[in-house]
Design a protein around this motif. Structure first.
Motif: not given
Length: 200
Positions: A159-169
């Motif tokens: 299970a993932l600990p939280g939401p996936l990080p957003e791609p770098v802008q």
């Protein structure tokens, strides 16, 4: 070498068994040796000087102790039934022996790869076998007496600990550089396509 060791141990056991056998008295434990000289009741102990009674008729002993042997249990060693050894000038060899519950064999080829196996009887009376290989990947062994890791319980899905990080802008400067590069590339590609071929 192994046969010499086995024969030496057998000789030591045979010589030592004479010392292990019972010797309960000085002369009394062996009837017939000095039995006519010992008075009644002295079986196993030599009486003091002057206590002998020598008579023309032999004395009848009813309480002469039998000879008691307290030898250790002896398990005969199985002889080596076959052995071999071969080698050549390229460094290849093979050797081995077999006999009873113990055996060993090993080979080495011209590339330096060594393979072998051996077996023996452990302290619990079980035959243990090992196979080994030594080559460019190192020394690897497998055997019946090596520890085995316990079975791991079935793992639950990770299970993932939280939401996936957003791609770098991209920053505004990087976005402007990418746009300028794309325009310059398209202009160069159009000029190359419109120019006549210099090879003609």
């Amino acid at each position: 070498m192994n046969a010499l060791t086995v024969l030496s141990l057998a000789a030591v056991a045979a010589c030592g068994s004479a010392q292990i056998l019972g010797h309960p008295g000085i002369y009394g434990a062996y009837p017939g040796l000095y039995s006519g000289l010992l008075p009644h009741g002295y079986a196993g102990v030599l009486p003091a000087a002057g206590a002998f009674s020598v008579s023309p008729a032999p004395l009848a002993y009813s309480n002469v102790a039998p000879v008691a042997y307290s030898a250790l249990p002896y398990a005969p060693v199985a002889p080596i039934q076959s052995q071999y050894h071969a080698q050549d000038e390229l460094g290849q060899y093979s050797f081995g022996y077999a006999g009873g519950p113990a055996a060993r064999s090993e080979t080495r080829d011209a590339f330096g790869i060594v393979r072998g196996s051996y077996n023996y009887v452990d302290s619990d009376g079980k035959i243990q076998t090992q196979h080994y290989v030594a080559d460019a990947l190192g020394f690897r062994v497998s055997g019946t007496n090596l520890p085995v890791a316990p079975d791991a319980p079935a793992a639950a899905p990770l299970a993932l600990p939280g939401p996936l990080p957003e791609p770098v802008q991209d920053t505004p400067e990087v976005a402007a550089a990418k746009t300028a590069f794309r325009i310059a590339y398209d202009e160069a590609a159009a000029a190359a396509a419109a120019a006549p071929d210099a090879r003609k």
